[in-house]
Structures are given as structure tokens and as C-alpha cells.
Design an enzyme around this catalytic site. Structure first.
Site, PDB file in Angstrom:
ATOM      1  N   SER A   1      31.447  45.003  43.432  1.00 29.27           N
ATOM      2  CA  SER A   1      32.014  43.658  43.474  1.00 29.27           C
ATOM      3  C   SER A   1      30.927  42.700  43.025  1.00 29.27           C
ATOM      4  CB  SER A   1      32.475  43.307  44.893  1.00 29.27           C
ATOM      5  OG  SER A   1      32.862  41.943  44.976  1.00 29.27           O
ATOM      6  N   ARG A   2      31.309  41.530  42.569  1.00 27.07           N
ATOM      7  CA  ARG A   2      30.314  40.512  42.237  1.00 27.07           C
ATOM      8  C   ARG A   2      29.579  40.053  43.496  1.00 27.07           C
ATOM      9  NH1 ARG A   2      29.185  41.369  37.076  1.00 27.07           N
ATOM     10  NH2 ARG A   2      30.890  40.858  35.643  1.00 27.07           N
TER      11      ARG A   2
ATOM     12  N   LEU B   1      40.723  45.564  37.415  1.00 23.20           N
ATOM     13  CA  LEU B   1      40.339  44.170  37.196  1.00 23.20           C
ATOM     14  C   LEU B   1      41.535  43.365  36.686  1.00 23.20           C
ATOM     15  CD1 LEU B   1      36.902  44.889  35.495  1.00 23.20           C
ATOM     16  CD2 LEU B   1      37.215  43.730  37.696  1.00 23.20           C
TER      17      LEU B   1
ATOM     18  N   HIS C   1      40.664  44.017  31.260  1.00 22.17           N
ATOM     19  CA  HIS C   1      40.930  45.443  31.140  1.00 22.17           C
ATOM     20  C   HIS C   1      40.231  46.069  29.937  1.00 22.17           C
ATOM     21  CE1 HIS C   1      44.820  45.588  33.782  1.00 22.17           C
ATOM     22  NE2 HIS C   1      43.709  45.386  34.469  1.00 22.17           N
TER      23      HIS C   1
ATOM     24  N   LYS D   1      47.716  48.967  34.494  1.00 26.17           N
ATOM     25  CA  LYS D   1      48.614  48.358  33.513  1.00 26.17           C
ATOM     26  C   LYS D   1      48.608  46.839  33.711  1.00 26.17           C
ATOM     27  CE  LYS D   1      51.277  47.048  36.751  1.00 26.17           C
ATOM     28  NZ  LYS D   1      51.432  45.593  36.957  1.00 26.17           N
TER      29      LYS D   1
ATOM     30  N   ASP E   1      53.228  41.475  34.637  1.00 31.03           N
ATOM     31  CA  ASP E   1      52.946  42.122  35.909  1.00 31.03           C
ATOM     32  C   ASP E   1      53.951  43.215  36.259  1.00 31.03           C
ATOM     33  OD1 ASP E   1      51.488  42.506  38.304  1.00 31.03           O
ATOM     34  OD2 ASP E   1      52.923  41.278  39.409  1.00 31.03           O
TER      35      ASP E   1
END
Length: 332
Positions: A37-38, A75, A80, A98, A179
Site C-alpha cells: 500500500s502507499r 488497482l 491497470h 476487470k 464496473d
């Protein structure tokens, strides 16, 4: 390469933490080794909660780990392609959520660049295809159980009006079509085993957020076959898929989010009978991870190649174009 796949997870995205990672941890062919993670604190907390050995504070750090064989990329949509390519450049196989990118051009670029790494696998994560209920659907169709299949109808909706949610940000690939409409497009392509010839689409945009909150489409296939769908991010939650032939139909009750702890069913309806076909509880994310791992370990093609991802993105692009122009769009 070990005898199992050692997975690294790019980010602590909700879908990964709540659904995919726990499913991967049930796989006999893989082990989730690391997550990043950031925020190191966020990565460490998630790793502790899920029993993951390593936590990294950057995507780059995880990709540099030589003990990771493959990466799962959940992500946001606009990241992607970029991070799938960076994972390939780091020598990792990639299972990417996806849709594979923001448009067909991105998907084609990914395919071109991925071809430079012939020993590495890349697959778009359409997990529904691995569930036994969909495997049975394809079996029934091929056996002629409903005769000649002519049309597929599908519907998928949920309700989310949070402007801070990434699914409601059009700049990074949000909206109903990207989505969840991608599933409705994938269904008939999976069932017919071919690409549509032309599409017509209609999109209703949220006036504040700019995302499509309701999209409908018509797909024309060869020999008079067709598909219709509606997807929405601002309707009561519902999903269903109907496959119609000249001798019967198949109804898939929960075509996408089949629960991992509950039995599912499809219904076969013909002129002679109505039959409910039940399936024991399985986790389709585990089955997806196993299928991908088998491709890596056995050095064979992935079940869903990038050409399929390109085909899906081409239809998504065409639906958008049709909605903007009010005309049918032919696919080449």
C-alpha cells in the site's frame, strides 16, 4: 519457481481484502506472500489481519521482491495497464481485475507489450467463468439442451451515490458500464463464442458526478443472434442472466456474485419440463486463482487470453460511441 505460486497483492483495495485474497488463501496451488500500500501502516495492518507474511510501503518494493512469482492487480481501472506492465517488467505473472484498461487502445497496447514477455502469463479476472454454474451453462448449450441459442438478456445493478467512491469518478474509469456492464457484455460473448458485429447503446449520466448511472445496450451477432442488457449504479440491487434458445431457456439466478458459502442454482426450462440444477457452495475466486496457477505451473495458455479482454473493451467503446452519436456502431 516453487511448486506453488507465491502471490503479491498490489494495494489493499476492498475487493482484494474482502473477497479475492481470502479466496486465494484457500488455494492449494498458491500462497499470498506479500501485500503493499502507499501507506506502510495500512499494508501492515491488512497483512496482520489476513495473515500475510510481508507488507510493503510501495508497489515498486513489492515488485522487486524475488520471492514473488505472480501479482494480483486490483488497482483502480486507470492504473491497470500501467502496473500490469511494470509487474511484467519485474518478471511477474499478472492476474488483473476487470476491466483490463480504460479502452480498447489500452488493451491493445498491453497485448503488444506483454508479447515481449512470452514466458509470463497475463489474464483479466472475469471470475464468473470459473464457477460450476457457468461451466454447466456452456455444457447445456453445447449439448443442445435449449436448441439453437438465439439471445441473451442480462441485468446487473446496485445503489451507490457516494461521490468519493472511485466507481463514481469518470476520470479513472468509473460508472456502471465499466464496473458491472462489462459482465453483461462478457456473458453473450462467452455463450456464443464470438464477437458482436454491431452494437447500440444508451447511457444516462449522473448530472453531478458525470458517470453513467444507467446504461442499456443491444449487441447484434452473426446469424440473427443478439444480446440485450441494462446495468445501473443507482437502482435497487439485482442481477440475472437469461439465455434463450428455440427449444428452451436457462436462467442464471446469481450470474456474477455467486456467494462462496451458499449453494447456487440455474434453472433449465424446456417445453417438457422445468429443472432446477443446484451447485454446492464454492468460491469462484479460488477457482480462478487455481486456473491461473495451473497455467503458470504447467506452462500452458491462460483460460481467458488478452484477445478476449480486447474484445470486451471494443464493445464497451462502441456502446459509449453509440450513446454519444445515437447511431449503431459496427465492430471491425
Amino acid at each position: 519457481m516453487s511448486e506453488i505460486i507465491r502471490w503479491g497483492i498490489l494495494s489493499t483495495a476492498k475487493i482484494g481484502v474482502q473477497k479475492v485474497i481470502p479466496a486465494m488463501q484457500k488455494s492449494k496451488l498458491g500462497k499470498v506472500t506479500a501485500i503493499c500500500s502507499r501507506s506502510l501502516e495500512n499494508a501492515q495492518k491488512t497483512a496482520a489481519d489476513l495473515g500475510i507474511e510481508k507488507a510493503y510501503s510501495s508497489y515498486e518494493e513489492l515488485l522487486a521482491d524475488p520471492e514473488i512469482d505472480a501479482v494480483y492487480n486490483p488497482l483502480p481501472n486507470h492504473m491497470h495497464v500501467e502496473w500490469t506492465l511494470k509487474a511484467l517488467q519485474a518478471g511477474k505473472h499478472v492476474l488483473c481485475e476487470k476491466p483490463i484498461g480504460l479502452n480498447k487502445a489500452e488493451a491493445l497496447y498491453l497485448q503488444t507489450e506483454a508479447s515481449k514477455f512470452p514466458d509470463l502469463k497475463v489474464m483479466e479476472a472475469f471470475m464468473y467463468r470459473f464457477h460450476p454454474q457457468w461451466q454447466k451453462v456452456i455444457e447445456l448449450i453445447h449439448s443442445g439442451a435449449i436448441g439453437s441459442v438465439k439471445t441473451v438478456q442480462s441485468f446487473f445493478s446496485y445503489y451507490n451515490v457516494d461521490p468519493a467512491n472511485i466507481r463514481n469518478n469518470p476520470e479513472i474509469g468509473g460508472g456502471a458500464l465499466m464496473d458491472i456492464g462489462c459482465y453483461c457484455i462478457s456473458f453473450p460473448r462467452f455463450v456464443f463464442g464470438e464477437e458482436p458485429l454491431a452494437v447500440s447503446g444508451s447511457m444516462d449520466l449522473d448530472p453531478a458526478m458525470g458517470t453513467d448511472r444507467l446504461t442499456s445496450g443491444i449487441l447484434q451477432f452473426s446469424a440473427g443472434k443478439s444480446a440485450t442488457f441494462t446495468c445501473s449504479t443507482q437502482l435497487i440491487p439485482h442481477q440475472r442472466a437469461h439465455i434463450f434458445g428455440d427449444q428452451g431457456q436457462i436462467v442464471v439466478e446469481i450470474p456474477v456474485n455467486a456467494p462462496p458459502t451458499e449453494a447456487t442454482k440455474i434453472t433449465l426450462i424446456t417445453r417438457e419440463k422445468t429443472e432446477e440444477i443446484l451447485f454446492e457452495a464454492v468460491d469462484q475466486y479460488t477457482l480462478q486463482a487455481d486456473a491461473f496457477a495451473c497455467s503458470v505451473l504447467d506452462k500452458k495458455p491462460v483460460p481467458t487470453p488478452l484477445s478476449d479482454a480486447i474484445g470486451n473493451m471494443a464493445v464497451i467503446d462502441a456502446i459509449k460511441q453509440s450513446s454519444e452519436t445515437g447511431k449503431w456502431v459496427e465492430l471491425k
